[in-house]
Design a protein around this motif. Structure first.
Motif, PDB file in Angstrom:
ATOM      1  N   ASP A 198       0.625  -0.999  -0.564  1.00 57.36           N
ATOM      2  CA  ASP A 198       0.133  -0.373   0.237  1.00 57.36           C
ATOM      3  C   ASP A 198       0.752   0.906   0.429  1.00 57.36           C
ATOM      4  N   ARG A 201       2.536   1.463  -3.315  1.00 56.58           N
ATOM      5  CA  ARG A 201       1.549   1.968  -4.229  1.00 56.58           C
ATOM      6  C   ARG A 201       1.081   3.612  -4.437  1.00 56.58           C
ATOM      7  N   SER A 205       2.258   6.404  -7.119  1.00 56.59           N
ATOM      8  CA  SER A 205       1.265   7.404  -7.467  1.00 56.59           C
ATOM      9  C   SER A 205       1.804   8.949  -7.511  1.00 56.59           C
ATOM     10  N   LEU A 224       0.384  -3.894  -8.654  1.00 53.70           N
ATOM     11  CA  LEU A 224       1.094  -2.435  -8.510  1.00 53.70           C
ATOM     12  C   LEU A 224       1.393  -2.299 -10.001  1.00 53.70           C
TER      13      LEU A 224
END
Length: 264
Positions: A198, A201, A205, A224
């Protein structure tokens, strides 16, 4: 050899016909693909498929036997990585690239503080003000969910998950454009894996990173990556958008890999 290109005109990394042999044994063979700005590419396959050899070749940790790897430098030139001098290559690896190892101890200095591990990367890009380096290191520890009061602790005192998060902070503090990841969740407990994935990711981003991730875990690849490369016996046997490859695998080997995923 180099050529001027607009920064957004083409791929960030271009791999063409890469082969690596160890005597008679083939590590990888005739591998070609591109990595575009902001794209996460997963390289998957069973142990011995050649995925780690390929990752080490494209990150210049291993010299390929043949083929070319080109990278879009910040100055707008596309450079053949084989043409880089040792100083240029080291600078690239310390600043514009990151490499997250499966075993965090391979990517950290275990006997210096957490803050120093992050600060070393900042010094590689010319930062010299101790107060500013420490403040940035503190900020990055917070971003990877490590308490500020652990900044002077050594990684040997950290759990496996904390070490991996520290390694991520060390790599991302210089705001690289391309990060290589080798089984970053391998060996971690399932709950720790979920938290780390988490975090990865989110940071990928937020920062618009390009990532090449090697994993044997198709669930990690789905979470991912946008694009997936499947390797077997050193060759690419299937590639495409991650959801397409996993939901509609064409090659029998990929079908077997997908079928082996435990039902959730």
């Amino acid at each position: 050899m180099s050529q001027s290109i607009p920064a957004d005109a083409g791929p960030l990394l271009s791999v063409r016909d890469i082969t690596k042999t160890y005597g008679a044994r083939v590590g990888c063979e005739d591998v070609s693909f591109d990595v575009w700005p902001g794209e996460v590419v997963a390289i998957v396959g069973e142990s011995g498929s050649g995925k780690t050899t390929l990752l080490n070749c494209i990150s210049t940790r291993l010299a390929p036997t043949s083929g070319t790897i080109s990278y879009a430098m910040r100055d707008g030139t596309m450079r053949d990585l084989a043409s880089l001098g040792e100083a240029e290559r080291r600078l690239l690896m310390r600043t514009d690239w990151g490499f997250v190892h499966q075993h965090a101890s391979d990517g950290l200095r275990m006997r210096v503080s957490a803050g120093a591990n992050v600060g070393e990367r900042l010094m590689a890009v010319g930062d010299r003000n101790y107060g500013e380096i420490r403040a940035t290191a503190t900020d990055w520890l917070g971003r990877v969910e490590i308490a500020a009061d652990r900044i002077d602790d050594q990684p040997v005192a950290f759990s496996g998950g904390m070490r991996q998060r520290l390694q991520i902070a060390r790599n991302l503090v210089t705001r690289p454009r391309l990060v290589f990841m080798d089984e970053p969740t391998g060996g971690l407990d399932v709950s720790v894996q979920a938290r780390l994935l988490d975090l990865i990711r989110t940071l990928v981003s937020e920062m618009g990173l390009s990532v090449v991730i090697v994993t044997h875990d198709l669930a990690v690849a789905r979470l991912l990556s946008q694009r997936m490369i499947v390797m077997k016996a050193g060759r690419i046997i299937e590639h495409g958008l991650t959801d397409r490859v996993l939901d509609d695998p064409h090659h029998a080997y990929t079908q077997l890999l997908v079928a082996s995923i435990p039902e959730s």
